[in-house]
Design a protein around this motif. Structure first.
Motif, PDB file in Angstrom:
ATOM      1  N   SER A 226       0.818  -1.216   0.000  1.00  0.00           N
ATOM      2  CA  SER A 226       0.000   0.000   0.000  1.00  0.00           C
ATOM      3  C   SER A 226       0.851   1.265   0.000  1.00  0.00           C
ATOM      4  O   SER A 226       0.365   2.347  -0.280  1.00  0.00           O
ATOM      5  CB  SER A 226      -0.928   0.002   1.216  1.00  0.00           C
ATOM      6  N   LYS A 227       2.142   1.138   0.320  1.00  0.00           N
ATOM      7  CA  LYS A 227       3.006   2.317   0.352  1.00  0.00           C
ATOM      8  C   LYS A 227       4.444   1.891   0.097  1.00  0.00           C
ATOM      9  O   LYS A 227       4.814   0.719   0.239  1.00  0.00           O
ATOM     10  CB  LYS A 227       2.882   3.054   1.674  1.00  0.00           C
ATOM     11  N   SER A 228       5.283   2.885  -0.223  1.00  0.00           N
ATOM     12  CA  SER A 228       6.678   2.606  -0.575  1.00  0.00           C
ATOM     13  C   SER A 228       7.458   2.008   0.580  1.00  0.00           C
ATOM     14  O   SER A 228       8.394   1.230   0.369  1.00  0.00           O
ATOM     15  CB  SER A 228       7.362   3.894  -1.040  1.00  0.00           C
ATOM     16  N   THR A 229       7.104   2.367   1.799  1.00  0.00           N
ATOM     17  CA  THR A 229       7.865   1.921   2.959  1.00  0.00           C
ATOM     18  C   THR A 229       7.548   0.486   3.365  1.00  0.00           C
ATOM     19  O   THR A 229       8.032   0.020   4.386  1.00  0.00           O
ATOM     20  CB  THR A 229       7.614   2.869   4.144  1.00  0.00           C
ATOM     21  N   LYS A 424      13.022  23.265  -6.173  1.00  0.00           N
ATOM     22  CA  LYS A 424      11.804  22.476  -6.211  1.00  0.00           C
ATOM     23  C   LYS A 424      11.775  21.460  -5.062  1.00  0.00           C
ATOM     24  O   LYS A 424      12.814  21.123  -4.488  1.00  0.00           O
ATOM     25  CB  LYS A 424      11.704  21.742  -7.546  1.00  0.00           C
ATOM     26  N   PRO A 425      10.594  20.972  -4.724  1.00  0.00           N
ATOM     27  CA  PRO A 425      10.528  19.942  -3.680  1.00  0.00           C
ATOM     28  C   PRO A 425      11.435  18.766  -4.012  1.00  0.00           C
ATOM     29  O   PRO A 425      11.474  18.285  -5.153  1.00  0.00           O
ATOM     30  CB  PRO A 425       9.049  19.545  -3.673  1.00  0.00           C
ATOM     31  N   TYR A 426      12.155  18.314  -3.020  1.00  0.00           N
ATOM     32  CA  TYR A 426      13.159  17.262  -3.171  1.00  0.00           C
ATOM     33  C   TYR A 426      12.530  15.958  -3.665  1.00  0.00           C
ATOM     34  O   TYR A 426      13.165  15.162  -4.344  1.00  0.00           O
ATOM     35  CB  TYR A 426      13.808  17.053  -1.807  1.00  0.00           C
ATOM     36  N   GLU A 427      11.254  15.761  -3.333  1.00  0.00           N
ATOM     37  CA  GLU A 427      10.581  14.508  -3.646  1.00  0.00           C
ATOM     38  C   GLU A 427       9.979  14.504  -5.053  1.00  0.00           C
ATOM     39  O   GLU A 427       9.471  13.470  -5.513  1.00  0.00           O
ATOM     40  CB  GLU A 427       9.463  14.248  -2.625  1.00  0.00           C
ATOM     41  N   SER A 428      10.017  15.648  -5.746  1.00  0.00           N
ATOM     42  CA  SER A 428       9.324  15.776  -7.025  1.00  0.00           C
ATOM     43  C   SER A 428      10.213  15.317  -8.175  1.00  0.00           C
ATOM     44  O   SER A 428      11.361  14.929  -7.989  1.00  0.00           O
ATOM     45  CB  SER A 428       8.907  17.232  -7.246  1.00  0.00           C
ATOM     46  N   GLY A 456       4.884  11.916  -0.943  1.00  0.00           N
ATOM     47  CA  GLY A 456       5.303  10.517  -0.972  1.00  0.00           C
ATOM     48  C   GLY A 456       5.248   9.895   0.409  1.00  0.00           C
ATOM     49  O   GLY A 456       5.032  10.550   1.431  1.00  0.00           O
ATOM     50  N   ASP A 457       5.485   8.603   0.434  1.00  0.00           N
ATOM     51  CA  ASP A 457       5.368   7.854   1.688  1.00  0.00           C
ATOM     52  C   ASP A 457       6.540   8.079   2.626  1.00  0.00           C
ATOM     53  O   ASP A 457       6.394   7.974   3.844  1.00  0.00           O
ATOM     54  CB  ASP A 457       5.254   6.358   1.385  1.00  0.00           C
ATOM     55  N   ILE A 458       7.719   8.376   2.077  1.00  0.00           N
ATOM     56  CA  ILE A 458       8.918   8.408   2.917  1.00  0.00           C
ATOM     57  C   ILE A 458       8.999   9.711   3.692  1.00  0.00           C
ATOM     58  O   ILE A 458       9.010   9.722   4.931  1.00  0.00           O
ATOM     59  CB  ILE A 458      10.179   8.180   2.055  1.00  0.00           C
ATOM     60  N   ASP A 459       9.050  10.834   2.996  1.00  0.00           N
ATOM     61  CA  ASP A 459       9.208  12.112   3.692  1.00  0.00           C
ATOM     62  C   ASP A 459       7.940  12.570   4.389  1.00  0.00           C
ATOM     63  O   ASP A 459       7.999  13.444   5.259  1.00  0.00           O
ATOM     64  CB  ASP A 459       9.702  13.189   2.727  1.00  0.00           C
TER      65      ASP A 459
END
Length: 850
Positions: A226-229, A424-428, A456-459
Motif C-alpha cells: 500500500s506504500k513505498s515503505t 523544487k521539492p526534493y521529492e518531485s 510521498g510515503d517516505i518524507d
C-alpha cells in the motif's frame, strides 16, 4: 524486545547517545594493561630464546602474545609498532618454529574494503577495514578514520600479525586489475539481491518471524503493497525517482556446519556462499544478504559492506558483490527500515551525521564541529527511526548526487557565483531538486540545499518529528574536505544554546551570512511548488595584505595589513590551534593583525586559515618532510586548463619520487607524475595509461573523462622547491565542480596524503541546434520540394533551448518560377543560392521551398 522498540527507546534519549566511539575515546586503562602484558611477554620471549628452553613453551608464549597484540591493534594500533620484537629474535624464532605467530613489517598493495556495523541499540557504529592483496584479506587497524574510500587502490605499510595490520602509512595507488576481474556494482537499475537464509546446529530453524515469505516482502515487496515503505524495493523506487529497484530471490535455508557469533562475519560469508553455491548462481547477483540465527548479538543489529568487494564462489570464482549480515534473534522480525539503511551502505554510503557548532550554524574552514554519527533525523542513513516510531526520510542530496547518481547535473545545480534559484521539492520530478553552493574555492567546501515537502510515503513521515521545521525552509548539509566524503553532515541553521537538529532548516524569510566566507543565503516564498533561494557573495569592505602565508617548521611570526575605510568594521579569528593572534583582533578602518605559528615537530605539513572581515586565507606550515603548497589557478572553469602545483621538500626537490594530482569526481581524474620524466593517467579500467614524457609535442593520454598532454606539462625544481605543471583537458562527461587535491611521496616512503588546494568547474556540453533536411520530391513549381527540421544535440529536450540557424539551398537551374514559403528568403533567380536565417525552437520545421 524487538529491534524496532529498541531503536525507538534509544532514539528518544538525545543525540549524545549516538556518537560513534573512536578507538582513542575508549578506556585507556585496558589499553595500558594490554601494552604492559605485551611488554612483559616480549621480555620473557627474548629470555626464552637466550636460554633455549625448547620450542613448545616458546610457541605458547608467542601465541599468547599474538592474541594480546591483535587486541591492542583493535583499540590503539599506533602503540603496536613500538612493541615489535627485535629482528634478530624474529629471524631466530622463524628458523626454529614452523608457523610461529610472528609479526612482519612491510608494504602491501591492494584494494580497500570496508564493512559498517550498526549497533543502534547502544547508538554506536564501527567500520572495519580490510585490504584485498594478492589473494589475501588483511584486516587493517588505523587508529584514525582513513581518507581513502572503500574500493580505492592503495599501498599500506605497517606491522602485520595473524592476518591483521597495524597501519603506519597508506598511499593512493592504481594497479593493473587481475585478468578477468569482476565488474564493479552499479547504483542504478535493478539491484539483484540474493537473500540467503541460514541455520546452525544450535538453531536448526530461523526464528518464527523469519520466513521466506516475510523476507521476500521486506526486500522485494508485492503487488499488494500500500506504500513505498513496505519494502526495500519501494523505498529505493521512490527515493531514486525510479532509477533503482530491488529484485532477486530468497534462497534456502542452508545449514552451516557450526555455530557462529556475530563477530565471525567473514567465516559466515565464506561457508554460506559455499553452502548455497550449488543452488544459486551467484554471478547473477550483485548484492548478498545473509540472514543467520544467533541467541544474541552485542556487536550490531545489521552490518553491510560499504560498496562491493570480492567474494569467492566455488563454481564461479571471484565475484564483485556487496555482502550484508542480518542476525535473526527470537522475538525480532525482518525490518524494512533496517534493511534499507544497511543496503544504503552496500550502495557506497556511510552515515548521515550532524555537524554542530553550538550557537553558530557553521565554524571556521577546516575546523569540523561536534559530529554525531547517526544524528540526521531526516535521512534513513541517520537513525532509521525517529522518536515516534515512524521511519525517517530520504537519503540526502549529497549522497544521491555524488555517490548514487540518482540526481545528476541538471537535477541539481552547482552554484559557484551569485544567483537566484527556484528550488523544487526534493521529492518531485522537477528540477532543480538540490543546490550545491560553493563556500570556499581553495578547500572546495560546499553546502547542499534541499527543500523537503510531505510528498510521498517516505518524507511524509517527517511530519511526526517533534518541533520540526523541515518543511518550512532549506535543509542544509555540509560537504567539508576535512570530514569523511562517504558521510553527509546536517547543519543547524537555527542554532540556539544547544543544537536541535529536528529544527535545523533555514526557514523561509530568513538569511544567513557565513562569518568565515563572503557567502550569504536568503530563502523566501516557500510554497508546495518550491522555495526561492538567493545566493550572494558579498563585497568585502576590507582588503588584506599578508606578510606571508607559508611558514617553515620553526616557530614564526606573521602579520596582516588591513586596508579599509573608516566605516568598515572587522574582526580577526582562526580555527587552527597552532596559529595564535596577538594584540589587536578587531578594528575599524586601517589596522594590522599580528600572529604567531607554533613550531611543527612532525614530518607532515599543517594547513589552517586566518579570517579577517569574513575573508579566510589559507596558512600553510611545512613539516620536516614534504609539503603541498598550492595550485594555480586555485579556482576557475573550462574544458581545458594548465595547472601548476607548487611543492616543497626539505631534503631537496630531487627526493620527491611521485606526485598525484586528483580532480575529484565519480570517477576521479587521476594524473601521476614521477621524477623520471613520466606522466601517467588512470584509465577507465583503473590501470595506468602511459607513461609519456614531459614536454614532448603531440603525446596525450586520454580516458572517457579527461586527458593530459606532454606539451605544456613540466616537472622542474630548484633547491627545496618543486613545480609540476599539467596541461589538462576535460570532457562533457566530467561536467561539474571538482575538488583539486595534491599528494606527494618521498624516496623514504613519507606521503602527504591528499591535500585540498582548489576547485575547477567543468562546463556541461551546451545544447545546440542543427538542420536535418528531408527531400519530399523534385523541385516542381507549386509543390513541396524540401522540409528542414531543427535537431537538438547534447541531450537537450524539446523546448529547452533555441538558437539561430541558417538554411542554404541551391535551386536547380531551368525552373521558370521559384517561390519560397514564408519570408526572409533571398533568391534573385533560378539556378542560384537562396538563404534564410531564423531563431527557432527545437522540434520546429523550417518552411518548405516550393
Amino acid at each position: 524486545m524487538t529491534k524496532r522498540r529498541l531503536f525507538c527507546r534509544y532514539a528518544g534519549l538525545g543525540s549524545f547517545l549516538l556518537l560513534a566511539l573512536p578507538a582513542a575515546a575508549q578506556p585507556r586503562v585496558a589499553q595500558q594493561s594490554l601494552r604492559t602484558q605485551v611488554e612483559l611477554l616480549n621480555q620473557e620471549l627474548v629470555q626464552e630464546v637466550s636460554f633455549a628452553t625448547g620450542p613448545t613453551r616458546l610457541a605458547a608464549l608467542l601465541d599468547s602474545r599474538a592474541r594480546l597484540l591483535v587486541q591492542l591493534m583493535a583499540v590503539d594500533p599506533l602503540q603496536v609498532r613500538g612493541l615489535a620484537l627485535p629482528p634478530g629474535f624474529i629471524a631466530q624464532a622463524g628458523r626454529s618454529l614452523s608457523g610461529a605467530a610472528l609479526e612482519s613489517s612491510g608494504e602491501w598493495s591492494g584494494t580497500l574494503e570496508a564493512a559498517v556495523q550498526d549497533d543502534f541499540e547502544h547508538g554506536r557504529s564501527r567500520t572495519d577495514w580490510y585490504l584485498r592483496a594478492s589473494g589475501r584479506r588483511l584486516q587493517l587497524h588505523f587508529g584514525y578514520t582513513p581518507r581513502h574510500r572503500s574500493g580505492a587502490r592503495v599501498k599500506v605499510s605497517g606491522l602485520a600479525l595473524a592476518g591483521h595490520v597495524a597501519v603506519s602509512g597508506i598511499t593512493a595507488e592504481t594497479a593493473e586489475p587481475a585478468a578477468g576481474s569482476p565488474q564493479q556494482c552499479t547504483t542504478t537499475g535493478p539491484q539483484n539481491i540474493a537473500v540467503v537464509m541460514l541455520t546452525t546446529p544450535s538453531f536448526p530453524s530461523l526464528p518464527a518471524g523469519y520466513t521466506a515469505s516475510s523476507l521476500r516482502q521486506t526486500f522485494f515487496g508485492s503487488p499488494s503493497d500500500s506504500k513505498s515503505t513496505d519494502s526495500l524495493n519501494g523505498y529505493w523506487r521512490e527515493m531514486s525517482y525510479g532509477k533503482a529497484s530491488a529484485a532477486g530471490q530468497v534462497l534456502g535455508p542452508f545449514a552451516l556446519s557450526q555455530d557462529y557469533t556475530c563477530d565471525q562475519s567473514y567465516e559466515i560469508q565464506t561457508e554460506a556462499i559455499a553452502a548455497a553455491d550449488g543452488a544459486a548462481d551467484f554471478s547473477q547477483f550483485t548484492r548478498i544478504a545473509l540472514v543467520f540465527p544467533v541467541s544474541a548479538c552485542s556487536s550490531y543489529g545489521g552490518m553491510d559492506s560499504q560498496g562491493c568487494w570480492t567474494v569467492q564462489s566455488p563454481s564461479k570464482g571471484a565475484l564483485s558483490t556487496s555482502v550484508g549480515w542480518f542476525p535473526a534473534i527470537t522475538g525480532d522480525f525482518p525490518d524494512t527500515a533496517l534493511v534499507t539503511h544497511e543496503l544504503g551502505h552496500a550502495l557506497g554510503m556511510s552515515h548521515s551525521s550532524t555537524d554542530g557548532y553550538g550557537i553558530a550554524a557553521l565554524g571556521p574552514l577546516n575546523s569540523p564541529g561536534t559530529t554525531v554519527e547517526y544524528g540526521d533525523p531526516f535521512s534513513l542513513m541517520g537513525y532509521p527511526y525517529n522518536g515516534s516510531g515512524y521511519a525517517s526520510g530520504q537519503y540526502t542530496g549529497e549522497h544521491k548526487s555524488l555517490i548514487l547518481k540518482w540526481l545528476v547535473p541538471g537535477d541539481y545545480v552547482e552554484v559557484p557565483a551569485a544567483g537566484t534559484f527556484d528550488l523544487k521539492p526534493y521529492e518531485s520530478l522537477t528540477n532543480p531538486r538540490a543546490l550545491r553552493v560553493l563556500r570556499d574555492p581553495v578547500s572546495s567546501a560546499w553546502l547542499w540545499l534541499e527543500y523537503r515537502q510531505p510528498v510521498g510515503d517516505i518524507d511524509s513521515s517527517l511530519q511526526y518529528l517533534s518541533g520540526t521545521n523541515v518543511f518550512g525552509g532549506a535543509l542544509i548539509h555540509y560537504e567539508d574536505p576535512a570530514l569523511d566524503a562517504a558521510h553527509s553532515y546536517l547543519l543547524d541553521l537555527t542554532p540556539e544554546a544547544t543544537n536541535n537538529f529536528n529544527n535545523a532548516a533555514l526557514a523561509a524569510g530568513s538569511n544567513w551570512s557565513d562569518p568565515y566566507s563572503l557567502l550569504t543565503l536568503t530563502v523566501s516564498d516557500a510554497t508546495a511548488n518550491g522555495l526561492t533561494v538567493n545566493v550572494n557573495y558579498d563585497q568585502s569592505c576590507a582588503s588584506l595584505q599578508f606578510s606571508s602565508t607559508v611558514f617553515s617548521a620553526t616557530a614564526n611570526t606573521g602579520s596582516v595589513a588591513v586596508s579599509a575605510p573608516p566605516s568598515c568594521s572587522w574582526t580577526a579569528s582562526t580555527g587552527a590551534s597552532w596559529i595564535h593572534l596577538n594584540g589587536v583582533t578587531s578594528g575599524q578602518g586601517n589596522g594590522t593583525v599580528t600572529f604567531t605559528v607554533d613550531a611543527n615537530a612532525g614530518a607532515m605539513q599543517r594547513n589552517g586559515h586566518l579570517t579577517v572581515q569574513r575573508q579566510s586565507t589559507p596558512v600553510v606550515q611545512t613539516g620536516s618532510a614534504i609539503t603541498i603548497l598550492s595550485v594555480s589557478p586555485t579556482f576557475g572553469s573550462g574544458a581545458t586548463g594548465q595547472f601548476t602545483f607548487q611543492l616543497r621538500e626539505e631534503s631537496g626537490y630531487g627526493n620527491v619520487s611521485t606526485f598525484l594530482a586528483r580532480f575529484q569526481g565519480s570517477p576521479d581524474c587521476w594524473v601521476q607524475v614521477t621524477k623520471y620524466n613520466e606522466i601517467y593517467l588512470e584509465s577507465d579500467t583503473l590501470s595506468w595509461l602511459g607513461p609519456i614524457p614531459f614536454g614532448a609535442p603531440g603525446q596525450t593520454l586520454r580516458n572517457s573523462i579527461c586527458s593530459v598532454s606532454s606539451s605544456g606539462s613540466s616537472f622542474t625544481g630548484s633547491g627545496n622547491q618543486l613545480q609540476v605543471t599539467l596541461q589538462m583537458n576535460f570532457f562533457a562527461t566530467f561536467a561539474g565542480g571538482h575538488r583539486i587535491t595534491g599528494e606527494a611521496s618521498t624516496g623514504e616512503g613519507i606521503d602527504t596524503g591528499a591535500v585540498p588546494i582548489g576547485t575547477w568547474m567543468v562546463p556541461a556540453a551546451q545544447p545546440s541546434l542543427s538542420i536535418g533536411k528531408s527531400h519530399q520530391g523534385n523541385f516542381t513549381p507549386g509543390q513541396a520540394g524540401a522540409t528542414y527540421t531543427v535537431n537538438v544535440s547534447n541531450g537537450a529536450s524539446a523546448g529547452s533551448t533555441s538558437g539561430t540557424v541558417t538554411v542554404t539551398e541551391t535551386v536547380p537551374s531551368g525552373l521558370a518560377l521559384v517561390s519560397m514559403a514564408g519570408t526572409g528568403w533571398t533568391c534573385p533567380a533560378s539556378g542560384t543560392t537562396c538563404t534564410r536565417s531564423d531563431v527557432l525552437a527545437p522540434g520546429s520545421s523550417y518552411p518548405a521551398i516550393t
